[in-house]
Enzyme design. Structure first.
Site, PDB file in Angstrom:
ATOM      1  N   LYS A 199     -13.656  -9.160  -7.234  1.00  0.00           N
ATOM      2  CA  LYS A 199     -14.651  -9.464  -6.204  1.00  0.00           C
ATOM      3  C   LYS A 199     -15.487  -8.224  -5.902  1.00  0.00           C
ATOM      4  O   LYS A 199     -15.032  -7.089  -6.089  1.00  0.00           O
ATOM      5  CB  LYS A 199     -13.974  -9.980  -4.936  1.00  0.00           C
ATOM      6  CG  LYS A 199     -13.196  -8.952  -4.147  1.00  0.00           C
ATOM      7  CD  LYS A 199     -12.660  -9.584  -2.863  1.00  0.00           C
ATOM      8  CE  LYS A 199     -11.946  -8.534  -2.005  1.00  0.00           C
ATOM      9  NZ  LYS A 199     -11.457  -9.115  -0.723  1.00  0.00           N
ATOM     10  N   LYS A 242       0.809  -1.215   0.000  1.00  0.00           N
ATOM     11  CA  LYS A 242       0.000   0.000   0.000  1.00  0.00           C
ATOM     12  C   LYS A 242       0.845   1.269   0.000  1.00  0.00           C
ATOM     13  O   LYS A 242       0.415   2.313  -0.497  1.00  0.00           O
ATOM     14  CB  LYS A 242      -0.946   0.001   1.199  1.00  0.00           C
ATOM     15  CG  LYS A 242      -2.027  -1.067   1.115  1.00  0.00           C
ATOM     16  CD  LYS A 242      -2.960  -1.010   2.315  1.00  0.00           C
ATOM     17  CE  LYS A 242      -4.054  -2.049   2.215  1.00  0.00           C
ATOM     18  NZ  LYS A 242      -4.988  -2.013   3.368  1.00  0.00           N
ATOM     19  N   LYS A 244     -16.962  -3.239  -0.955  1.00  0.00           N
ATOM     20  CA  LYS A 244     -17.700  -2.110  -0.409  1.00  0.00           C
ATOM     21  C   LYS A 244     -16.995  -0.781  -0.640  1.00  0.00           C
ATOM     22  O   LYS A 244     -17.597   0.283  -0.496  1.00  0.00           O
ATOM     23  CB  LYS A 244     -17.977  -2.310   1.082  1.00  0.00           C
ATOM     24  CG  LYS A 244     -16.775  -2.420   1.995  1.00  0.00           C
ATOM     25  CD  LYS A 244     -17.227  -2.630   3.437  1.00  0.00           C
ATOM     26  CE  LYS A 244     -16.075  -2.775   4.398  1.00  0.00           C
ATOM     27  NZ  LYS A 244     -15.326  -4.030   4.228  1.00  0.00           N
TER      28      LYS A 244
END
Length: 321
Positions: free
Chosen positions: A189, A108, A192
């Site tokens: 996938k 990240k 959210k």
């Protein structure tokens, strides 16, 4: 035996969260299992404070509405004082090298300017979440296993250096849940936190919006309806339908002769599966006083569960009373 599972409010709760985890938590959880909304973990990158607060309330409401006992649920930030103190103790137990070699941090932080320090240290906060509650097992996917291993290392080191305080947790793979992929792009996938929500069914979506999203789902040019994982669009619809029906994708495929009929069947199954959750969660969200009461009671229980461990740890390191 205590199992601890968390869900981060990085976006609205979606169908994959429910079919893949929340539904199982509600139906298979034990009285000793704990579930928390990890809102502090959502602060490792830029976030909107008002949105974070709203998403935290929504996730809490959905967990309760799904049938998870209220006494097993709490919100992470309601334990800020306890977690802040324990995180500092654990940071003083952890080495820089151990934190810096976390794979998620490396991935990240790669190529990013202005990376927040919390991205480096949040695995220690995760260790505090686990150790404060005395969790024996932490069901996690492969991407979080390394963080649980860090919690194990820190628990063992603290216990050996200062005295026995912490249960040494272990990571366990959760039972396989439904694999729900994005309806508009079944190569990825359902998430959210995706920027494009056209292919994401959210748990609190209105029924007609759910139907519209499913009707627009990507399929392929084949004329027959059959389950084949190499055909991701139709396979995704059949897996969703099977998860809602408690059946297998292969079996439910035989009930449909066209993609149009399949989409209508999936839409109705999803709408009816989510209907009671949406209605109960909506009732809680429409009654802020009741949701706040549930939240405060959860915070009190979680604080009480971890209080003696925190006080023992502070005393043994030479602080506290």
């Amino acid at each position: 035996m205590t199992r601890l599972s968390g869900i981060t409010p990085s976006g609205r709760v979606q169908l994959g969260n429910y079919l893949g985890a929340i539904q199982r938590w509600a139906s298979q959880g034990t009285a000793d299992d704990l579930y928390f909304v990890s809102d502090l973990h959502a602060m490792t990158s830029t976030h909107n404070p008002a949105m974070l607060r709203a998403l935290t309330g929504e996730q809490l409401a959905v967990l309760i509405a799904a049938g998870i006992p209220a006494e097993s649920v709490f919100v992470q930030s309601d334990l800020t004082r306890e977690l802040g103190a324990l995180s500092w103790v654990l940071e003083c137990t952890c080495t820089f090298g151990e934190a810096a070699r976390m794979i998620q941090f490396k991935e990240k932080a790669k190529g990013q300017a202005g990376v927040r320090l919390s991205l480096l240290t949040y695995p220690v906060l995760m260790a505090a979440d686990i150790l404060l509650q005395g969790a024996d097992e932490v069901p996690v996917g492969a991407d979080q296993r390394q963080h649980v291993e860090l919690a194990r290392t820190l628990a063992k080191r603290f216990n050996a250096t200062y005295g026995e305080v912490f249960t040494v947790p272990r990571a366990v793979l959760p039972p396989a849940g439904a694999r729900v992929r994005d309806l508009a792009d079944p190569a990825r996938k359902m998430s959210k936190s995706t920027r494009d929500s056209a292919g994401v069914v959210f748990v609190l979506d209105e029924p007609e919006l759910v139907r519209r999203k499913i009707r627009r789902a990507v399929t392929d040019d084949a004329r027959s309806v059959e389950y084949d994982p190499r055909r991701p669009g139709p396979a995704n619809l059949l897996e969703i339908l099977a998860a809602c029906a408690g059946d297998t994708p292969e079996r439910v495929a035989g009930d449909y002769g066209s993609y149009g009929a399949l989409k209508e069947g999936v839409a109705e199954a999803v709408v009816e599966t989510l209907r009671p959750i949406r209605e109960r969660a909506g009732g809680l969200l429409d009654d802020p006083a009741e949701l706040e009461r549930v939240r405060k009671a959860g915070a009190a229980r979680a604080t009480q569960r971890g209080e003696h461990r925190l006080h023992s740890a502070l005393r043994l390191v030479g602080t506290g009373h």
